[in-house]
Design a protein around this motif. Structure first.
Motif, PDB file in Angstrom:
ATOM      1  N   ASP C 109      18.402 -39.805 -27.081  1.00 53.14           N
ATOM      2  CA  ASP C 109      19.628 -40.463 -27.555  1.00 53.14           C
ATOM      3  C   ASP C 109      19.848 -39.727 -28.870  1.00 53.14           C
ATOM      4  O   ASP C 109      20.018 -40.637 -29.825  1.00 53.14           O
ATOM      5  CB  ASP C 109      19.115 -41.966 -27.708  1.00 53.14           C
ATOM      6  CG  ASP C 109      19.148 -42.792 -26.207  1.00 53.14           C
ATOM      7  OD1 ASP C 109      19.934 -42.255 -25.566  1.00 53.14           O
ATOM      8  OD2 ASP C 109      18.274 -43.528 -26.041  1.00 53.14           O
ATOM      9  N   THR C 110      19.705 -38.585 -28.859  1.00 55.62           N
ATOM     10  CA  THR C 110      20.043 -37.920 -30.529  1.00 55.62           C
ATOM     11  C   THR C 110      21.376 -37.613 -30.514  1.00 55.62           C
ATOM     12  O   THR C 110      22.453 -37.551 -29.484  1.00 55.62           O
ATOM     13  CB  THR C 110      19.415 -36.828 -30.654  1.00 55.62           C
ATOM     14  OG1 THR C 110      19.654 -35.918 -29.562  1.00 55.62           O
ATOM     15  CG2 THR C 110      18.036 -36.957 -30.698  1.00 55.62           C
ATOM     16  N   ASN C 111      21.960 -37.651 -31.562  1.00 53.57           N
ATOM     17  CA  ASN C 111      23.426 -37.302 -31.669  1.00 53.57           C
ATOM     18  C   ASN C 111      23.372 -35.974 -32.804  1.00 53.57           C
ATOM     19  O   ASN C 111      23.435 -36.160 -34.006  1.00 53.57           O
ATOM     20  CB  ASN C 111      24.160 -38.293 -32.331  1.00 53.57           C
ATOM     21  CG  ASN C 111      25.700 -38.010 -32.453  1.00 53.57           C
ATOM     22  OD1 ASN C 111      26.037 -36.856 -32.208  1.00 53.57           O
ATOM     23  ND2 ASN C 111      26.526 -39.138 -32.633  1.00 53.57           N
ATOM     24  N   ILE C 124      12.033 -33.207 -33.176  1.00 51.30           N
ATOM     25  CA  ILE C 124      13.245 -33.960 -33.424  1.00 51.30           C
ATOM     26  C   ILE C 124      12.751 -35.328 -32.463  1.00 51.30           C
ATOM     27  O   ILE C 124      12.750 -35.077 -31.452  1.00 51.30           O
ATOM     28  CB  ILE C 124      14.500 -33.327 -33.121  1.00 51.30           C
ATOM     29  CG1 ILE C 124      14.687 -32.077 -33.836  1.00 51.30           C
ATOM     30  CG2 ILE C 124      15.657 -34.393 -33.765  1.00 51.30           C
ATOM     31  CD1 ILE C 124      14.598 -31.855 -35.259  1.00 51.30           C
ATOM     32  N   GLY C 125      12.914 -36.559 -33.149  1.00 53.97           N
ATOM     33  CA  GLY C 125      12.384 -37.668 -32.860  1.00 53.97           C
ATOM     34  C   GLY C 125      13.772 -38.443 -31.793  1.00 53.97           C
ATOM     35  O   GLY C 125      14.896 -37.734 -31.672  1.00 53.97           O
ATOM     36  N   ASP C 126      13.487 -39.615 -31.383  1.00 50.34           N
ATOM     37  CA  ASP C 126      14.584 -40.277 -30.717  1.00 50.34           C
ATOM     38  C   ASP C 126      15.787 -40.842 -31.579  1.00 50.34           C
ATOM     39  O   ASP C 126      15.508 -41.022 -32.900  1.00 50.34           O
ATOM     40  CB  ASP C 126      13.854 -41.494 -29.869  1.00 50.34           C
ATOM     41  CG  ASP C 126      12.896 -41.100 -28.826  1.00 50.34           C
ATOM     42  OD1 ASP C 126      13.049 -39.789 -28.412  1.00 50.34           O
ATOM     43  OD2 ASP C 126      11.977 -41.872 -28.475  1.00 50.34           O
ATOM     44  N   LYS C 127      16.801 -41.003 -31.110  1.00 49.95           N
ATOM     45  CA  LYS C 127      17.977 -41.586 -31.923  1.00 49.95           C
ATOM     46  C   LYS C 127      18.266 -40.694 -33.142  1.00 49.95           C
ATOM     47  O   LYS C 127      18.821 -41.497 -34.007  1.00 49.95           O
ATOM     48  CB  LYS C 127      17.528 -43.199 -32.029  1.00 49.95           C
ATOM     49  CG  LYS C 127      17.841 -43.812 -30.638  1.00 49.95           C
ATOM     50  CD  LYS C 127      17.356 -45.517 -30.833  1.00 49.95           C
ATOM     51  CE  LYS C 127      16.951 -45.946 -29.596  1.00 49.95           C
ATOM     52  NZ  LYS C 127      17.623 -45.857 -28.494  1.00 49.95           N
ATOM     53  N   VAL C 128      17.937 -39.801 -33.138  1.00 46.72           N
ATOM     54  CA  VAL C 128      18.153 -39.073 -34.612  1.00 46.72           C
ATOM     55  C   VAL C 128      19.766 -38.619 -34.685  1.00 46.72           C
ATOM     56  O   VAL C 128      20.364 -38.252 -33.633  1.00 46.72           O
ATOM     57  CB  VAL C 128      17.447 -37.726 -34.757  1.00 46.72           C
ATOM     58  CG1 VAL C 128      17.748 -36.779 -35.789  1.00 46.72           C
ATOM     59  CG2 VAL C 128      15.985 -38.274 -34.748  1.00 46.72           C
ATOM     60  N   VAL C 129      20.253 -38.558 -35.697  1.00 41.77           N
ATOM     61  CA  VAL C 129      21.604 -38.205 -35.861  1.00 41.77           C
ATOM     62  C   VAL C 129      21.908 -37.144 -36.911  1.00 41.77           C
ATOM     63  O   VAL C 129      21.381 -37.365 -37.872  1.00 41.77           O
ATOM     64  CB  VAL C 129      22.668 -39.377 -36.430  1.00 41.77           C
ATOM     65  CG1 VAL C 129      24.148 -38.923 -36.842  1.00 41.77           C
ATOM     66  CG2 VAL C 129      22.874 -40.552 -35.624  1.00 41.77           C
ATOM     67  N   GLY C 137      15.195 -25.563 -41.032  1.00 43.43           N
ATOM     68  CA  GLY C 137      14.391 -24.192 -40.803  1.00 43.43           C
ATOM     69  C   GLY C 137      13.234 -24.618 -39.767  1.00 43.43           C
ATOM     70  O   GLY C 137      13.051 -25.653 -39.184  1.00 43.43           O
ATOM     71  N   PRO C 138      12.493 -23.645 -39.522  1.00 43.16           N
ATOM     72  CA  PRO C 138      11.412 -23.497 -38.595  1.00 43.16           C
ATOM     73  C   PRO C 138      10.213 -24.751 -38.908  1.00 43.16           C
ATOM     74  O   PRO C 138       9.996 -24.920 -39.935  1.00 43.16           O
ATOM     75  CB  PRO C 138      10.653 -22.256 -38.364  1.00 43.16           C
ATOM     76  CG  PRO C 138      11.037 -21.725 -39.771  1.00 43.16           C
ATOM     77  CD  PRO C 138      12.438 -22.188 -40.277  1.00 43.16           C
ATOM     78  N   ASN C 139       9.564 -25.215 -37.964  1.00 42.06           N
ATOM     79  CA  ASN C 139       8.472 -26.181 -38.002  1.00 42.06           C
ATOM     80  C   ASN C 139       8.669 -27.620 -38.813  1.00 42.06           C
ATOM     81  O   ASN C 139       7.961 -28.054 -39.491  1.00 42.06           O
ATOM     82  CB  ASN C 139       7.377 -25.293 -38.631  1.00 42.06           C
ATOM     83  CG  ASN C 139       6.760 -24.274 -37.808  1.00 42.06           C
ATOM     84  OD1 ASN C 139       7.437 -23.388 -37.424  1.00 42.06           O
ATOM     85  ND2 ASN C 139       5.565 -24.235 -37.370  1.00 42.06           N
ATOM     86  N   CYS C 140       9.952 -27.943 -38.628  1.00 42.98           N
ATOM     87  CA  CYS C 140      10.336 -29.002 -39.337  1.00 42.98           C
ATOM     88  C   CYS C 140       9.981 -30.302 -38.425  1.00 42.98           C
ATOM     89  O   CYS C 140      10.358 -30.332 -36.918  1.00 42.98           O
ATOM     90  CB  CYS C 140      11.666 -29.125 -39.910  1.00 42.98           C
ATOM     91  SG  CYS C 140      12.136 -28.301 -41.080  1.00 42.98           S
ATOM     92  N   ILE C 141       9.839 -31.541 -38.968  1.00 37.57           N
ATOM     93  CA  ILE C 141       9.531 -32.740 -38.151  1.00 37.57           C
ATOM     94  C   ILE C 141      10.653 -33.696 -38.919  1.00 37.57           C
ATOM     95  O   ILE C 141      10.747 -34.008 -39.978  1.00 37.57           O
ATOM     96  CB  ILE C 141       8.324 -33.203 -38.271  1.00 37.57           C
ATOM     97  CG1 ILE C 141       7.026 -32.262 -37.741  1.00 37.57           C
ATOM     98  CG2 ILE C 141       8.148 -34.697 -37.402  1.00 37.57           C
ATOM     99  CD1 ILE C 141       6.197 -31.745 -38.826  1.00 37.57           C
ATOM    100  N   ILE C 142      11.508 -34.377 -37.838  1.00 38.04           N
ATOM    101  CA  ILE C 142      12.247 -35.328 -38.167  1.00 38.04           C
ATOM    102  C   ILE C 142      12.269 -36.428 -37.059  1.00 38.04           C
ATOM    103  O   ILE C 142      12.551 -36.375 -35.836  1.00 38.04           O
ATOM    104  CB  ILE C 142      13.834 -34.747 -37.994  1.00 38.04           C
ATOM    105  CG1 ILE C 142      13.977 -33.460 -38.903  1.00 38.04           C
ATOM    106  CG2 ILE C 142      14.932 -35.843 -38.350  1.00 38.04           C
ATOM    107  CD1 ILE C 142      15.157 -32.710 -38.830  1.00 38.04           C
ATOM    108  N   GLU C 143      11.753 -37.255 -37.581  1.00 43.88           N
ATOM    109  CA  GLU C 143      11.219 -38.331 -36.698  1.00 43.88           C
ATOM    110  C   GLU C 143      12.490 -39.494 -36.297  1.00 43.88           C
ATOM    111  O   GLU C 143      13.304 -39.516 -36.840  1.00 43.88           O
ATOM    112  CB  GLU C 143      10.304 -39.408 -37.516  1.00 43.88           C
ATOM    113  CG  GLU C 143       8.724 -38.640 -37.559  1.00 43.88           C
ATOM    114  CD  GLU C 143       7.756 -39.617 -37.867  1.00 43.88           C
ATOM    115  OE1 GLU C 143       6.446 -39.227 -37.775  1.00 43.88           O
ATOM    116  OE2 GLU C 143       7.803 -40.716 -38.195  1.00 43.88           O
ATOM    117  N   ASP C 144      12.000 -40.547 -35.489  1.00 43.34           N
ATOM    118  CA  ASP C 144      12.917 -41.348 -34.883  1.00 43.34           C
ATOM    119  C   ASP C 144      13.915 -41.862 -35.887  1.00 43.34           C
ATOM    120  O   ASP C 144      13.450 -42.287 -36.913  1.00 43.34           O
ATOM    121  CB  ASP C 144      12.308 -42.447 -34.233  1.00 43.34           C
ATOM    122  CG  ASP C 144      11.311 -41.940 -33.040  1.00 43.34           C
ATOM    123  OD1 ASP C 144      11.582 -40.587 -32.579  1.00 43.34           O
ATOM    124  OD2 ASP C 144      10.679 -42.687 -32.403  1.00 43.34           O
TER     125      ASP C 144
END
Lengths: 338, 338, 338
Positions: C109-111, C124-129, C137-144
């Motif tokens: 459910d990402t956009n 990259i987590g769920d429902k991320v816009v 960049g490399p090795n980033c974490i973007i949570e829900d």
């Protein structure tokens, strides 16, 4: 999210309920922003102004504030604690489903409980033990011979260097590094020779480590944080430090090597604690203080410079280098006038 | 782990052996915990109490302590150095086998020696050069045009931004970021406009960078750390700083932009060093000192507030803003009494 | 890299050109190192000595320096700003091509706009816009539930915890953690109970966050950084802090919970700001100052100890605990002599 009746919450939080037993709340909110179905709390006097007009379904507050509460009241002498318990019940941390993400790389001879969740891009070393209920976020590194006990939780991007041990229910925030080398150097005629850092980091149960904190392994024996120790963001713990139970250390504090901090201490933000000293139990240190010596007695200690206008500062602080001279001149005058 | 005879260790550490030449030791341990087959050392007087009862097979110590040693003695005027060398021989750092983990992502036009080890989930950019014997831990990022010389070692989760250069035998700890942008801002009528940061970070040989440290690239010219510089955890080095050979900087120190630090300096924990100043060689700064001006002469400098009970502090520190007034009143009295 | 004529640059930087309109420059360099085809700038008097001999094709400088310029001059009252604009035009940040690296793990459910670039080993987590033009960049974490607006840029190894919101054109440096838990603890008879941290972090447009910085989510309401706020490396922002527009905060500063910082403030390196206080707009704080109280008036404030030789320090600072006594003794003398 779960819903609770006020009767259930009163029971859970050990509060006295003044109001409707079967009123249902589904979430918490701050006193000014809360709406019907929400629970607020009143702890500090700053927020007392918002009590009469709150739209919350219930408010956790102290006995003295109950008379001004326009809605249901959950009455306790410790609103923060009751709020913490209610908020945890209403907003449980989402747990990832058990399983190892296919992109994670797992070493050999590991012992990982089937209930463990390991996120994407994790690297788990050899001979690692991870007990039941542990939750490991994305992009974490857990090196060889680490051992993580039940129900501990690593958020995204945590690094545990080899042989690190975590107790039960520990919570490690993003960017934290546990088990890095201590700063051990021998002087070889002006050049530095590294002293191998061979100890471990051992955390007790219920330890929390803030974002970007760094805890160095011991040089020979271990660096040890006892049960219930709480570290805020960017705290630095040097090699062979030992911290007693339920001590809380705020952001940016640095503790130099081999110091021993007592139990139930509170160290405010950005203090520096010298190496090879000891703090007794129940010592409180004010923010930005340099702890330059051991402290044997419980109590509050401070070494903070009060802020002032730059103009006032410039006029007065030039005198700091004259303090000894000022004192001697005063003594001379005293002697001549006596 | 390797085993050494005391004759071999005496030779390796440049110690005088008082005892059995062919006694074998397999590891190091602290004086109170050492057992048969282990080597301990005695450096500070705090540990002297443990010497008579140690169960170590041998102890590294100073000539004056030899008479109280109950076992074999390795005698030297610099026990820390001898211990560092012995510990490194007995506990060599485990080296990963050469090879690139299949999960690592490697850019184009790289030049990576076949002896290099690159761990899981690493991201290596374009035109990167990595020389023989380099060891790169899991989840590291090495951006375009970086160059890492022989036998350097990156632990897990290190970030080298583009164009960073590392000398030989550098050791970079987890969470360190090298080559981040400097804090360069131009004031456009109250709004900040970013000044592009176009220089590099260049580290000499044998540089160590602690966990969570951050070294900014130069704005135009480079940020330079000379051979043998050692940075502890969470040190911040701003753009265009230059640090001389074998200077050691403890945890939490921040050095502002364009400052030049001499060789063989020692900066204790959590000092702040202003921008655009210079420190001579062999300057020692005490912990938590604000270095507000250049220092031309070798020696020790301090600006630390001694800690005191909060009550004592409250009574006295209110007077800091009165210091100038106090001094002037004293002068008046002196004049009237002369 | 692009090439510009001086006429184009004069127009772009709003400078007055004294020289050849069609002279071409391809890059920037410092005044002493610049060569033909390069643009230098002169802002501080330290560099004035290099002006007469510069080999640059053009120099950005103030009107008063123009007469000593041996080459083409771009004249302005704000050389830093003109240089920032010229350098950005001549050295645009390389943008990665749109697309998601196959090793990145993307939730449901990402956009994510097709123009977005996402590097290797990102999670990259769920429902991320993620809006158009964003570069991760490399090795980033973007949570829900995170939301990143147009043209923002995350360098390598950035962590955004769940629900974090970034405005347009934000720039987040490596190792930064945004949305970590605040340090909220309730005292349960000597044991700490965690207070769930349920708010978010919300960044405005054009916010820059330095390497290794940590910004905690709000406890209930949000932690908010307004448009144009700039944070240097290793800054710590606690829960529920609010920072006004275009405030710049240098490396190592810590701001405790719920404090409100005005717009257009400048906080120098390694200051600590207490919790629950307020700073007015246009407040400037000198480095390493403890901001222990609210400040209602614009202006500069300081609480820094000047550095001195250790010998001078030892002699004088012992007197700090005697300041109250010194003052009282002085008063007594004054009374007896009047």
């Amino acid at each position: 999210m779960p819903t609770f009746t006020l009767a259930e919450l009163a029971n859970l939080t050990n509060c006295q309920l003044d109001g409707e037993y079967d009123c249902a709340v589904h979430s918490v909110a701050s006193l000014p922003s809360a709406q019907t179905g929400q629970l607020a709390f009143l702890n500090t006097k700053d927020f007392r102004q918002y009590l009469p007009d709150t739209k919350a379904s219930a408010v956790i507050l102290k006995p003295g504030d109950a008379k001004n509460c326009p809605c249901n009241a959950l009455i306790t002498s410790n609103p923060s604690l009751a709020y913490a318990k209610a908020a945890e019940a209403l907003h449980p941390l989402p747990k990832k489903s058990p399983g190892i993400h296919p992109s994670a790389v797992i070493g050999s001879d590991t012992n990982i409980d089937p209930s463990v969740a390991i996120g994407p891009h994790c690297t788990i070393g050899d001979k690692v033990v991870i007990e039941a209920g542990v939750n490991i976020g994305p992009n974490c590194i857990i090196e060889d011979h680490c051992h993580i006990q039940q129900d501990s939780r690593l958020l995204a991007n945590v690094t545990l260097l080899n042989q690190t041990r975590l107790g039960q229910r520990c919570l490690i925030h993003s960017g934290a590094v546990i088990g890095s080398d201590g700063f051990g150097l021998a002087d070889d005629d002006g050049k530095w020779v590294k002293i191998p850092q061979l100890g471990r980091v051992v955390l007790g149960n219920d330890v929390e480590v803030g974002a970007g904190a760094a805890i160095d392994r011991g040089a020979l024996d271990d660096t040890i944080l006892a049960d219930g120790v709480k570290l805020d963001n960017q705290v630095h713990i040097a090699h062979n430090v030992r911290i007693g139970e339920h001590t809380a250390i705020a952001a940016g504090v640095g503790i130099a090597g081999s110091s021993i901090i007592g139990a139930h201490c509170m160290v405010a933000g950005m203090c520096g604690i010298n190496g090879h000293i000891e703090l007794a139990d129940h010592v409180h240190i004010s923010g930005m203080t340099a702890v330059t010596r051991s402290i044997q007695q419980a109590g509050r200690y401070t070494g903070t410079i009060p802020i002032m206008s730059h103009r006032t500062w410039r006029k007065n602080f030039i005198r700091l280098k004259q303090l000894d001279d000022i004192t001697r001149r005063l003594e001379k005058l005293e002697n001549s006038s006596s």
